[in-house]
Design an enzyme around this catalytic site. Sequence first.
Site, PDB file in Angstrom:
ATOM      1  N   SER A   1       2.342  52.541  13.164  1.00 43.23           N
ATOM      2  CA  SER A   1       3.294  52.230  14.230  1.00 43.23           C
ATOM      3  C   SER A   1       2.927  50.957  14.975  1.00 43.23           C
ATOM      4  CB  SER A   1       3.366  53.391  15.227  1.00 43.23           C
ATOM      5  OG  SER A   1       4.191  53.045  16.324  1.00 43.23           O
TER       6      SER A   1
ATOM      7  N   HIS B   1       6.160  50.974  10.808  1.00 41.85           N
ATOM      8  CA  HIS B   1       7.037  51.760  11.672  1.00 41.85           C
ATOM      9  C   HIS B   1       7.286  51.010  12.978  1.00 41.85           C
ATOM     10  CE1 HIS B   1       8.767  55.697  12.820  1.00 41.85           C
ATOM     11  NE2 HIS B   1       8.323  55.427  14.038  1.00 41.85           N
TER      12      HIS B   1
ATOM     13  N   ASP C   1       9.018  51.329  16.610  1.00 43.64           N
ATOM     14  CA  ASP C   1       9.615  52.197  17.626  1.00 43.64           C
ATOM     15  C   ASP C   1      10.364  51.349  18.644  1.00 43.64           C
ATOM     16  OD1 ASP C   1       8.696  54.900  16.928  1.00 43.64           O
ATOM     17  OD2 ASP C   1       6.690  54.102  17.294  1.00 43.64           O
TER      18      ASP C   1
ATOM     19  N   MET D   1      12.616  51.234  21.917  1.00 42.14           N
ATOM     20  CA  MET D   1      12.930  52.077  23.077  1.00 42.14           C
ATOM     21  C   MET D   1      13.774  51.309  24.081  1.00 42.14           C
ATOM     22  SD  MET D   1       9.129  53.647  23.708  1.00 42.14           S
ATOM     23  CE  MET D   1       8.096  54.171  22.344  1.00 42.14           C
TER      24      MET D   1
ATOM     25  N   HIS E   1      12.723  52.919  13.849  1.00 44.73           N
ATOM     26  CA  HIS E   1      12.998  54.181  14.560  1.00 44.73           C
ATOM     27  C   HIS E   1      13.584  53.856  15.930  1.00 44.73           C
ATOM     28  CE1 HIS E   1      11.034  57.826  16.804  1.00 44.73           C
ATOM     29  NE2 HIS E   1      12.346  57.956  16.693  1.00 44.73           N
TER      30      HIS E   1
ATOM     31  N   MET F   1      14.725  54.847  19.387  1.00 45.59           N
ATOM     32  CA  MET F   1      14.694  55.825  20.477  1.00 45.59           C
ATOM     33  C   MET F   1      15.614  55.289  21.568  1.00 45.59           C
ATOM     34  SD  MET F   1      10.667  56.763  20.798  1.00 45.59           S
ATOM     35  CE  MET F   1       9.585  56.754  19.381  1.00 45.59           C
TER      36      MET F   1
ATOM     37  N   MET G   1       9.404  64.510  15.692  1.00 44.58           N
ATOM     38  CA  MET G   1       8.521  64.015  16.747  1.00 44.58           C
ATOM     39  C   MET G   1       7.505  65.108  17.088  1.00 44.58           C
ATOM     40  SD  MET G   1       9.384  60.935  17.357  1.00 44.58           S
ATOM     41  CE  MET G   1       8.219  60.740  18.713  1.00 44.58           C
TER      42      MET G   1
ATOM     43  N   ASP H   1       5.723  61.790  13.536  1.00 48.88           N
ATOM     44  CA  ASP H   1       5.282  60.710  14.419  1.00 48.88           C
ATOM     45  C   ASP H   1       4.743  61.307  15.712  1.00 48.88           C
ATOM     46  OD1 ASP H   1       4.898  58.425  15.898  1.00 48.88           O
ATOM     47  OD2 ASP H   1       6.996  57.813  15.930  1.00 48.88           O
TER      48      ASP H   1
END
Length: 215
Positions: free
Chosen positions: A7, A32, A34, A36, A65, A67, A136, A174
């Site tokens: 990540s 990966h 993330d 947000m 990913h 979020m 998650m 994750d």
Amino acid sequence: MALLSPSLLAADFLHLDRDIQMINSSEADWLHLDVMDGSFVPNISFGFPVIEAVAKACTKPLDVHYMIERPERYIQQTAKLGAMMMNVHFEATTHLHRTIQEIHNAGMKAGVTLNPSTPVSMLEDIIGEVEMVLLMSVNPGFGGQKFIENTIDKVKRLRKLIDEKGSGALIEVDGGVQGETAPRLVAAGVDVLVSGSYVFGAKDPHKVISDLKAL
């Protein structure tokens, strides 16, 4: 043998190029990302300028990913960056089936993510349409959280659902993935491990990646 998707959230953002080159030269399978928005989760990570720069430097497939609320707004932008996988939260998009279709139409693989409190049974009618399900194992929004133990049983329930429905979906986890939890997750049926702090915070990240890959 599980796939490994380190990540980026745990990388050193003052030295991203160095950390990405480390990933490029490692046995990691994917990277990966993330993303947000400070709304769906109580934090903001990075946006398209950073993702675009990472995409140019990284030789590994990008496992994006989101979020964020209404991730379907960014399907075309994500595809243009060359992302391999676009993963959206079940809880964040109203018309999940349509979103998955649009991700596929844009040339990407589609993943769906479940928060810790969302049961795998919610995926019964969509499991055959996705290439991956991300569970998650911490509450989304922050790195370095403690692993939620119920995730092990949740992986087993998801594996059972995938097998019953004849789906080819991979199971990704994750949150809190490290030397103690990773073997148990793989034994329960996980296909892809996401690990952030455990990889990027290691003295020898290449060895940590190699060890996780050997599970």
